[in-house]
Design a protein around this motif. Structure first.
Motif, mmCIF file in Angstrom:
data_model
loop_
_atom_site.group_PDB
_atom_site.id
_atom_site.type_symbol
_atom_site.label_atom_id
_atom_site.label_comp_id
_atom_site.label_asym_id
_atom_site.label_seq_id
_atom_site.Cartn_x
_atom_site.Cartn_y
_atom_site.Cartn_z
ATOM 1 N N ARG A 235 0.773 -1.246 -0.013
ATOM 2 C CA ARG A 235 -0.100 -0.094 0.140
ATOM 3 C C ARG A 235 0.836 1.295 0.004
ATOM 4 O O ARG A 235 2.028 1.253 0.841
ATOM 5 C CB ARG A 235 -0.834 0.026 1.343
ATOM 6 N N GLY A 236 0.623 2.034 -0.864
ATOM 7 C CA GLY A 236 1.081 3.667 -0.912
ATOM 8 C C GLY A 236 0.350 4.698 -0.107
ATOM 9 O O GLY A 236 0.023 4.105 0.992
ATOM 10 N N TYR A 237 0.496 5.731 -0.672
ATOM 11 C CA TYR A 237 -0.119 6.508 0.101
ATOM 12 C C TYR A 237 -1.636 6.324 0.284
ATOM 13 O O TYR A 237 -2.408 5.620 -0.461
ATOM 14 C CB TYR A 237 -0.364 8.082 -0.674
ATOM 15 N N CYS A 238 -1.972 6.490 1.596
ATOM 16 C CA CYS A 238 -3.511 6.322 2.027
ATOM 17 C C CYS A 238 -4.167 7.504 2.132
ATOM 18 O O CYS A 238 -3.685 8.618 1.887
ATOM 19 C CB CYS A 238 -3.244 5.658 3.597
ATOM 20 N N TYR B 94 -0.591 17.018 6.133
ATOM 21 C CA TYR B 94 -0.540 15.518 6.836
ATOM 22 C C TYR B 94 -0.520 14.404 5.398
ATOM 23 O O TYR B 94 -1.099 14.880 4.448
ATOM 24 C CB TYR B 94 -1.680 15.616 7.729
ATOM 25 N N ASN B 95 -0.141 13.337 5.797
ATOM 26 C CA ASN B 95 -0.149 12.578 4.488
ATOM 27 C C ASN B 95 -0.961 11.183 4.917
ATOM 28 O O ASN B 95 -0.394 10.388 4.516
ATOM 29 C CB ASN B 95 1.109 12.218 3.917
ATOM 30 N N GLY B 96 -1.517 11.036 5.931
ATOM 31 C CA GLY B 96 -2.124 10.031 6.335
ATOM 32 C C GLY B 96 -1.472 9.320 7.244
ATOM 33 O O GLY B 96 -0.206 9.505 7.549
ATOM 34 N N THR B 97 -2.096 8.158 8.116
ATOM 35 C CA THR B 97 -1.525 7.481 8.989
ATOM 36 C C THR B 97 -1.019 6.064 8.299
ATOM 37 O O THR B 97 -1.461 5.515 7.581
ATOM 38 C CB THR B 97 -2.624 7.176 10.138
ATOM 39 N N ALA B 98 -0.003 5.551 9.020
ATOM 40 C CA ALA B 98 0.834 4.514 8.346
ATOM 41 C C ALA B 98 -0.265 3.192 8.293
ATOM 42 O O ALA B 98 -1.276 3.085 9.346
ATOM 43 C CB ALA B 98 1.800 3.995 9.338
ATOM 44 N N TYR B 99 -0.307 2.746 7.197
ATOM 45 C CA TYR B 99 -1.275 1.334 6.903
ATOM 46 C C TYR B 99 -1.094 0.304 7.976
ATOM 47 O O TYR B 99 -2.001 -0.128 8.859
ATOM 48 C CB TYR B 99 -0.896 0.846 5.735
ATOM 49 N N TYR C 283 -6.119 10.448 3.330
ATOM 50 C CA TYR C 283 -5.578 11.495 4.503
ATOM 51 C C TYR C 283 -6.665 11.172 5.797
ATOM 52 O O TYR C 283 -6.227 11.329 6.869
ATOM 53 C CB TYR C 283 -6.112 12.965 3.996
ATOM 54 N N SER D 222 -5.081 17.374 4.098
ATOM 55 C CA SER D 222 -4.611 16.799 3.085
ATOM 56 C C SER D 222 -3.617 17.845 2.602
ATOM 57 O O SER D 222 -2.783 17.435 1.657
ATOM 58 C CB SER D 222 -5.793 16.956 1.941
#
Lengths: 392, 392
Positions: free
Chosen positions: A69-72, A274-279, A74, A271
């Motif tokens: 999984r790449g970018y999740c 922040y770039n989202g929380t780790a999978y 936001y 967005s």
């Protein structure tokens, strides 16, 4: 080039530094003294196995092209937001998946949410308080008003309609006092906020410690809250995630100010900054809500609560007044014999070899109080309780 | 209650939304068309096995009382900061562990760093640009000046001493143009910043793609940079961490403005609005610097760079001018026959079944350009290159 001059107005907190220094000085004079640290605000039990297993599985997925999984998103993966929404249903609260925003922790969100509000707003903060509410607003140059939380209002102050505020902080169960608002108490704040177009920032980080059936876990259990409140919650104390970092913020669609949906402003902020929380971490958090996860976190929370019960019982036996101790990991005791907070800190350290947290470190109304926590080990808590009973 | 009115000034970016919409419309009219997406800015190869193994080990540690970790240091664990400091030494850059601040990603840091600077500062941003630099400053109401990056300066513009700025953004290797500053070019910016007391925010997220020995990986390879620059870096493109979230910011002790050390202000910001990066993730990032990790990330980066080389070769064969393509995952091509960005996007989609990213989406100087990336698969890149050669 100018720095943000508000940083020059921040006071450095020497609270935990001073505690550490006094403790080490005592140990220098009394080598080998069997000191017990009961001031700690961090968890000590390991992560639930369900979370460990889920994260290891997610690590493996990340190592394989087909499941990488790449970018999740936001706002977080839907699997986690759905699990959170289902949890809210248990308390009769209906929040939809797109009203839930996952992050790396409630502390980040409580600070960063201020980006979307004008610096001209007036802020209302109860004293004593978790210092982050104060410092984040000093950084933005906002006017801060304080409301007294004290013995006479059981550390759950009511709103004063003569005071005008735009942003209101409430933390229940409270850090540091352990006090918990009941429904009637929260309803007064919701009515007050709606009446003056204010927004309540509700910190529910300790909701999992509530055991009394009548106490609200969420401000959204209160009628009218969806038009005036944002709720912050965290897996830190619920599931031992202080070093694993995951939390969530709930912003109802009904929350609108100046014609803008607050949830949309928050998503725009996240967005952009922040770039989202780790999978991997989100999978760990999802596991908290599985039957195994639920059973394991209950075991840990019960362990901490047994500790606070032991401390509370020892204080009661000595006729020492306290708040919290139930529905909370914190025991907020009134220093005996009218001692000041640091005075009693010294007394407790030198007579009982117990390290607490002086209440005055949390604000002027904390003077004369001291915070103990249930986050230590059972064995040490038993010893500490014995010392209190035998010495004080 | 007032919202932050600057949010009303933000423009929503429909770039990727429009790309997706045009692509799906084309697919509706041409079912089963073998479309290849070459506009993607996300990595596609899985995490290096060294990172997976390190994170799984860390998960296990978190499940055992003796090795469990609670709150971590706001600035990151020393094991990771030391590994980063050692990496800098390879480029002759001497940064100490306490000048390195670990976070959940460069995007967070690039946005959040602005908290410590006055809103009255003037910002200088090259155009075309990664939109986050612009939006984060609009949110704070700062005055933004643009500097033209274009064909005539090879998309590496030089400073203009007639322009006064306080905060300067540089990204090298650049997103979206793939252009890379050489030492002489960066030195001009360092001199300019020092001359006017400005601070350069240097985005080095793509440094690992640099292969030419003479090109600087870090702005701190340039003399004088330590008194005027902050560097942001990330494991996202270096090691496929876009969905794993880890980055770092370097602030030299020599960087002082208005008598305050910028690194101390940043630590104060982070300790107030951030609670550290997950232990598990930091162990994964540490593994990037092990011999196995280094070998594995090199393999992945070489894979992506082979793709950009294939694309570049196809463009050269057709006499299409481009920037980047080397020392960068991006190929920034000049649309043939004076086509506009969206015009060529349509042409490429309908004639070659290739989806690119229109350059105009990155600013006015992006008009007439289109971005392709090496982040796709080798097989698809070969097919795309053939189509370009046979069709354009």
């Amino acid at each position: 080039m100018k720095i943000n001059g508000n940083f020059n107005k921040l006071q450095d907190s020497y609270l935990f530094f001073n505690i550490a220094q006094k403790t080490s000085e005592f140990l220098k004079k009394n080598p080998g003294a069997p000191i017990i640290k009961m001031g700690i605000g961090d968890v000590t039990l390991p992560l639930p196995q369900a979370c460990v297993d889920a994260m290891k599985k997610a690590c493996d997925e990340m190592g394989v092209k087909e499941t990488f999984r790449g970018y999740c998103d936001y706002e977080g993966y839907e699997f986690l937001r759905q699990a959170i929404a289902d949890y809210y249903k248990e308390y009769g609260v209906d929040v939809s998946v797109d009203e839930i925003f996952v992050s790396d922790g409630a502390k980040s969100d409580v600070g960063n949410i201020l980006d979307i509000f004008s610096d001209e707003n007036t802020v209302l903060i109860p004293d004593p308080v978790y210092p982050v509410y104060v410092d984040t607003n000093i950084m933005a140059g906002r006017k801060i008003l304080y409301i007294d939380a004290n013995e006479s209002n059981g550390f759950t102050p009511e709103p004063d309609y003569n005071v005008k505020a735009d942003i209101i902080y409430l933390c229940s169960p409270n850090n540091p006092t352990g006090a918990v608002y009941d429904r009637a108490g929260l309803k007064k704040w919701v009515d007050y906020a709606n009446a003056q177009d204010a927004v309540i920032l509700f910190d529910a980080a300790y909701e999992a410690f509530i055991e009394d059936k009548d106490l609200p876990h969420s401000i959204f259990e209160i009628e009218g809250a969806k038009t005036c409140a944002i709720e912050f919650c965290s897996f830190s104390k619920t599931a031992g995630f202080t070093g694993t970092r995951c939390g969530y913020t709930v912003i109802p669609k009904e929350l609108v100010r100046e014609g803008r949906k607050i949830g949309e402003l928050w998503l725009r902020r996240q967005s952009t900054k922040y770039n989202g929380t780790a999978y991997i971490i989100q999978r760990g958090a999802e596991a908290v809500f599985t039957p195994e996860g639920r059973a394991q976190i209950k075991e840990n929370i019960d362990y901490y609560k047994r500790n606070t019960a032991i401390l509370s019982e020892a204080l009661s036996a000595k006729g020492i007044q306290y708040f919290g101790g139930k529905n909370s990991p914190y025991v907020w005791l009134k220093c005996p014999n009218n001692m000041k907070s640091w005075e009693f800190f010294d007394y407790l350290l030198t007579k009982c070899y117990i390290v607490g947290t002086p209440g005055s470190g949390f604000g002027k109304n904390g003077e004369g109080f001291l915070r103990l926590t249930g986050f230590g080990s059972y064995e040490n808590t038993l010893i500490a309780a014995e010392r209190i009973k035998n010495t004080l």
